[in-house]
Design a protein around this motif. Structure first.
Motif, PDB file in Angstrom:
ATOM      1  N   VAL A 199      76.844  40.057  55.091  1.00 10.82           N
ATOM      2  CA  VAL A 199      76.809  38.941  53.796  1.00 10.82           C
ATOM      3  C   VAL A 199      77.617  39.452  53.221  1.00 10.82           C
ATOM      4  O   VAL A 199      77.841  39.497  52.820  1.00 10.82           O
ATOM      5  N   TRP A 241      68.464  40.715  56.267  1.00  7.54           N
ATOM      6  CA  TRP A 241      68.559  40.678  58.155  1.00  7.54           C
ATOM      7  C   TRP A 241      70.055  40.445  57.838  1.00  7.54           C
ATOM      8  O   TRP A 241      69.750  40.162  59.527  1.00  7.54           O
ATOM      9  N   MET A 242      71.063  40.928  57.850  1.00  6.98           N
ATOM     10  CA  MET A 242      72.907  40.554  58.046  1.00  6.98           C
ATOM     11  C   MET A 242      73.282  41.356  56.919  1.00  6.98           C
ATOM     12  O   MET A 242      73.324  41.160  55.820  1.00  6.98           O
ATOM     13  N   PHE A 296      75.189  40.360  62.537  1.00  8.57           N
ATOM     14  CA  PHE A 296      73.993  39.774  62.919  1.00  8.57           C
ATOM     15  C   PHE A 296      73.876  40.860  64.412  1.00  8.57           C
ATOM     16  O   PHE A 296      74.820  41.723  64.716  1.00  8.57           O
ATOM     17  N   GLY A 297      72.230  40.749  64.350  1.00 10.82           N
ATOM     18  CA  GLY A 297      72.225  41.537  64.947  1.00 10.82           C
ATOM     19  C   GLY A 297      71.771  42.460  64.830  1.00 10.82           C
ATOM     20  O   GLY A 297      70.988  43.822  65.549  1.00 10.82           O
ATOM     21  N   THR A 347      70.349  44.418  52.210  1.00 13.54           N
ATOM     22  CA  THR A 347      70.584  43.991  53.591  1.00 13.54           C
ATOM     23  C   THR A 347      69.312  43.543  54.152  1.00 13.54           C
ATOM     24  O   THR A 347      69.124  42.979  54.883  1.00 13.54           O
ATOM     25  N   SER A 363      74.982  47.424  57.755  1.00 12.46           N
ATOM     26  CA  SER A 363      75.009  46.350  58.836  1.00 12.46           C
ATOM     27  C   SER A 363      75.583  46.489  60.391  1.00 12.46           C
ATOM     28  O   SER A 363      75.776  46.894  61.545  1.00 12.46           O
ATOM     29  N   SER A 377      83.430  37.510  58.190  1.00 15.17           N
ATOM     30  CA  SER A 377      81.762  36.961  58.439  1.00 15.17           C
ATOM     31  C   SER A 377      80.892  37.640  58.752  1.00 15.17           C
ATOM     32  O   SER A 377      80.862  38.802  58.130  1.00 15.17           O
ATOM     33  N   ASN A 378      79.525  36.960  58.346  1.00 18.49           N
ATOM     34  CA  ASN A 378      78.213  37.230  58.748  1.00 18.49           C
ATOM     35  C   ASN A 378      77.953  38.220  59.588  1.00 18.49           C
ATOM     36  O   ASN A 378      79.342  38.478  60.989  1.00 18.49           O
ATOM     37  N   SER A 424      85.056  43.036  57.668  1.00 14.71           N
ATOM     38  CA  SER A 424      83.800  41.999  58.286  1.00 14.71           C
ATOM     39  C   SER A 424      84.527  41.168  58.871  1.00 14.71           C
ATOM     40  O   SER A 424      84.324  40.566  59.060  1.00 14.71           O
TER      41      SER A 424
END
Length: 306
Positions: free
Chosen positions: A238, A235-236, A147-148, A231, A76, A144-145, A141
């Motif tokens: 985690v 779609w992010m 994104f994008g 993944t 990610s 934190s998650n 990380s």
């Protein structure tokens, strides 16, 4: 007399569960729910196959859940051009996948070195790797998650080919490939021999070091594939994903007839075991069963099977 092996019995149980759940919930046998079951069992099935390879040598791998999360976060962050807080070039998706698979294979090789050269029990070696990986991915990380991620990643997790989800096709290919590897190659025979009697295998000329390295490296490579699948499904990135996956993978392998004593088990069995596990979880949600009871049901079925 008719004698049924464990895989056949568990498959019969799965069929009976599908029949009962189709009576209990009108939503169970819908096309959407069946595809959902396929997506859910795909990742668990790949992890179960990976676990089978290790358990055949009378070993165990507790690091699979953390490795899935590590691949999830690494992939990610590379997709958005930020790895561990540092800005990096944005590579193509295939390149990033190759990097993640190589890192996964390296992790497995380290497990193999600890087990064979350092003489650590597989439980301890992979438990340590599990903790290390979880700590590293949390540092990367910050908890934190991520994104994008590109839309094409989500398409891999959500689209179908000939009516079956892409992820399920991956499981089919993995299970068939490892089935052939274990049953039709010298390496496969050496794996069973190592699990049956390590000393006898060594005296027979089997390079037990390389087989041990190969087993853990191949298993972690498959876990890397599962991490890529996770993944695509999420779609992010985690950081908490993968928690408990190692236990479900072991359960799927054991439900499919794999012996924790080694030298007995097949990838096809892990496939069936993953189907049972996923059916229980999916059916419990549709039947509105308390999730705490769901875990109890899985535990009882696992104990009875063994």
């Amino acid at each position: 007399k008719i004698r049924l092996n464990t895989q056949t019995v568990v498959l019969i149980v799965a069929v009976l569960m599908w029949i009962l759940l189709s009576w209990g919930s009108k939503n169970f046998l819908t096309g959407g729910n069946i595809q959902n079951i396929m997506r859910q069992m795909a990742i668990q099935g790949v992890l179960g196959v990976a676990e089978v390879i290790v358990i055949l040598t009378a070993g165990i791998d507790l690091s699979v859940g953390s490795l899935v999360a590590f691949v999830n976060i690494t992939m990610s962050q590379m997709l958005i051009g930020k790895l561990g807080g540092a800005t990096i070039p944005v590579f193509s998706i295939p390149t990033i996948m190759v990097v993640c698979l190589l890192l996964s294979a390296l992790t497995g090789l380290l497990n193999g070195v600890m087990v064979f050269d350092f003489r650590l029990p597989p439980f301890i070696a992979t438990l340590g790797m599990m903790t290390i990986l979880r700590g590293v991915l949390l540092l990367m990380s910050g908890g934190s998650n991520v994104f994008g991620l590109p839309r094409s990643v989500a398409d891999l997790g959500g689209n179908n080919l000939w009516g079956l989800p892409y992820l399920f096709w991956v499981l089919i290919v993995v299970a068939l490939a490892i089935e052939v590897l274990l049953r039709r190659t010298s390496f496969g025979r050496y794996v069973y021999a190592l699990g049956s009697n390590p000393e006898a295998a060594r005296l027979s000329g089997v390079n037990t070091r390389l087989v041990t390295y190969g087993v853990y490296t191949l298993a972690s490579f498959l876990v890397g594939i599962a991490g890529i699948m996770e993944t695509a499904r999420l779609w992010m990135g985690v950081p908490s994903t993968g928690t408990g996956y190692e236990l479900d993978a072991i359960a799927a392998a054991v439900l499919g007839g794999t012996s924790l004593m080694g030298a007995e088990g097949t990838p096809a069995g892990a496939f069936v075991g993953a189907l049972i596990m996923t059916t229980i979880y999916n059916g419990a949600i549709l039947m509105r069963v308390n999730p705490f009871w769901t875990r109890i049901i899985v535990g009882v079925i696992l104990v009875i099977t063994v």
